[in-house]
Design an enzyme around this catalytic site. Structure first.
Site, PDB file in Angstrom:
ATOM      1  CE  LYS A 115      37.696  -7.479  44.405  1.00  0.00           C
ATOM      2  NZ  LYS A 115      38.859  -7.799  45.253  1.00  0.00           N
ATOM      3  CE  LYS A 195      32.845 -13.561  45.027  1.00  0.00           C
ATOM      4  NZ  LYS A 195      34.243 -13.449  44.965  1.00  0.00           N
ATOM      5  CE  LYS A 198      36.719  -9.147  52.134  1.00  0.00           C
ATOM      6  NZ  LYS A 198      37.709  -9.661  53.045  1.00  0.00           N
TER       7      LYS A 198
HETATM    8  P1  AMP Z   1      39.446 -12.335  50.549  1.00  0.00           P
HETATM    9  O1  AMP Z   1      38.659 -11.833  51.685  1.00  0.00           O
HETATM   10  O2  AMP Z   1      38.969 -11.848  49.232  1.00  0.00           O
HETATM   11  O3  AMP Z   1      40.920 -12.141  50.757  1.00  0.00           O
HETATM   12  O4  AMP Z   1      39.203 -13.906  50.507  1.00  0.00           O
HETATM   13  C1  AMP Z   1      39.822 -14.786  51.424  1.00  0.00           C
HETATM   14  C2  AMP Z   1      39.549 -16.224  51.053  1.00  0.00           C
HETATM   15  O5  AMP Z   1      38.156 -16.512  51.171  1.00  0.00           O
HETATM   16  C3  AMP Z   1      39.928 -16.587  49.607  1.00  0.00           C
HETATM   17  O6  AMP Z   1      40.546 -17.862  49.604  1.00  0.00           O
HETATM   18  C4  AMP Z   1      38.597 -16.636  48.902  1.00  0.00           C
HETATM   19  O7  AMP Z   1      38.607 -17.510  47.794  1.00  0.00           O
HETATM   20  C5  AMP Z   1      37.699 -17.158  49.987  1.00  0.00           C
HETATM   21  N1  AMP Z   1      36.288 -16.771  49.761  1.00  0.00           N
HETATM   22  C6  AMP Z   1      35.801 -15.507  49.616  1.00  0.00           C
HETATM   23  N2  AMP Z   1      34.453 -15.535  49.428  1.00  0.00           N
HETATM   24  C7  AMP Z   1      34.085 -16.846  49.459  1.00  0.00           C
HETATM   25  C8  AMP Z   1      32.832 -17.530  49.340  1.00  0.00           C
HETATM   26  N3  AMP Z   1      31.685 -16.869  49.156  1.00  0.00           N
HETATM   27  N4  AMP Z   1      32.837 -18.882  49.416  1.00  0.00           N
HETATM   28  C9  AMP Z   1      34.002 -19.575  49.619  1.00  0.00           C
HETATM   29  N5  AMP Z   1      35.215 -18.989  49.742  1.00  0.00           N
HETATM   30  C10 AMP Z   1      35.264 -17.640  49.666  1.00  0.00           C
END
Ligand code: AMP
Ligand code: TRP
Length: 328
Positions: A115, A195, A198
């Site tokens: 980031k 991966k 967003k």
């Molecule tokens: P965040 O939107 O960054 O707060 O992520 C929320 C949850 O989604 C966290 O537990 C991340 O580890 C999971 N996560 C985000 N991207 C992925 C992905 N591509 N595959 C699996 N889990 C994900």
């Protein structure tokens, strides 16, 4: 017997994609419904402001994530659902953790490196993000933390902080363990070596996407050379990603899924995946549409959940401050 505590959070920074869902949110609902845990799920708004954002949109993103939680099946009668910034103990404990965490440990974090490489200005919050996350977790005497695999390094740092704090000030925290799903890392639809994220919306399938959008995106998803359909993430990362998604949303084991598609074409696989996804999220889409018009109810739900969370969090914070010698 007292149930083990389970804690996890998601940042309110836009629409959820199926990586968030299959790596985290879907599992939150299953863990909640298992009845085995005392669950705390929260909206990590303080984490979300470490990246560039529009203050005019933040409130809506928070309420939208609350609606996502409920539409996916989280239930305020079974779990404590709250907003991180309404529980000040989080930032206070994070401050104490900042003072026992060497800069070097934070510099090593992969998410920080990624980031900060992209950010115009690297703010200090982005750097200390993991100590706030450690506070989120440790305030609740947490045993289990369901997350996607990109958060495991932060969880490991939380465990290091437990050992450091306990060693220096006296035993108070316990080391939590992570809980991963079968799809802890859903890959991008455009590039199966990265991966789904967003930060690259074109790589994502969003939970809000219409059936038409889902069909269109899945149709254009990258596949691999050859034509055989089998689960082999090394040799066939694109196909394996689709198979993993299919297995997760249908709830069927990979072995059965491979059998279903043996001898079939990639385009048939894509059609089935798109259909399964569109069906799986039908109820979610309807429920969410109903919830999004009830912003007052969503707000009051977060306020009352946060009061409940605060009671637990403040006790831990007080005990921690006492150990450090701060509370009279
Ligand atoms: P965040 O939107 O960054 O707060 O992520 C929320 C949850 O989604 C966290 O537990 C991340 O580890 C999971 N996560 C985000 N991207 C992925 C992905 N591509 N595959 C699996 N889990 C994900
Ligand atoms: N950092 C997590 C993410 O980006 C969100 C989060 C914040 C979290 N605090 C947490 C997850 C505590 C689990 C436990 O996905």
């Amino acid at each position: 017997m007292k149930r083990q505590v389970l804690v996890s959070g998601i940042q309110p920074s836009g629409k959820l994609h199926i990586g968030n869902y299959l790596g985290a949110l879907k599992n939150f609902v299953e863990l909640q419904n298992s009845g085995k845990y005392d669950c705390f799920f929260f909206i990590a708004d303080l984490h979300s402001i470490t990246e560039s954002f529009d203050p005019k949109k933040k409130q809506k993103q928070i309420l939208e994530l609350a609606a996502d939680f409920l539409a996916a099946g989280l239930n305020p009668k079974k779990s404590t659902l709250f907003l991180q910034s309404l529980v000040p103990a989080h930032t206070e404990l994070a401050w104490i953790f900042n003072t026992i965490t060497p800069m070097g440990e934070l510099e090593r974090m992969t998410q920080y490196k990624d980031k900060s490489a992209k950010a115009e200005i690297v703010n200090a919050g982005l750097f200390t993000y993991p100590t706030l996350m450690a506070a989120d977790i440790l305030l609740y005497n947490t045993a289990a933390v369901p997350v996607g695999d990109d958060q495991l390094q932060h969880l490991e740092l939380a465990r290091t902080i437990v050992r450091k704090f306990n060693g220096r000030f006296g035993r108070i925290f316990t080391e939590p363990k992570g809980i991963l799903t079968h799809t802890p890392r859903v890959m991008s639809l455009r590039d199966s070596s990265r991966k789904m994220s967003k930060s690259d919306p074109a790589s994502c399938l969003f939970l809000d996407d219409s059936p038409e959008e889902i069909h269109d995106k899945v149709k254009r998803a990258v596949t691999d050379s050859g034509s055989e359909i089998k689960y082999d993430p090394k040799e066939k990362p694109g196909v394996s990603n689709l198979l993993g998604i299919y297995s997760a949303v249908t709830g069927r084991p990979m072995r059965d899924v491979e059998k279903e598609f043996a001898g079939n074409t990639y385009s048939h696989l894509k059609e089935r995946v798109a259909f399964a996804l569109a069906e799986h999220f039908r109820e979610y889409r309807n429920k969410k549409a109903g919830l999004m018009v009830k912003s007052a109810a969503l707000k009051s739900l977060l306020v009352s959940g946060s009061k409940k969370a605060s009671k637990v969090a403040e006790k831990t914070l007080f005990a921690a401050k006492k150990k450090v010698g701060l509370s009279p």
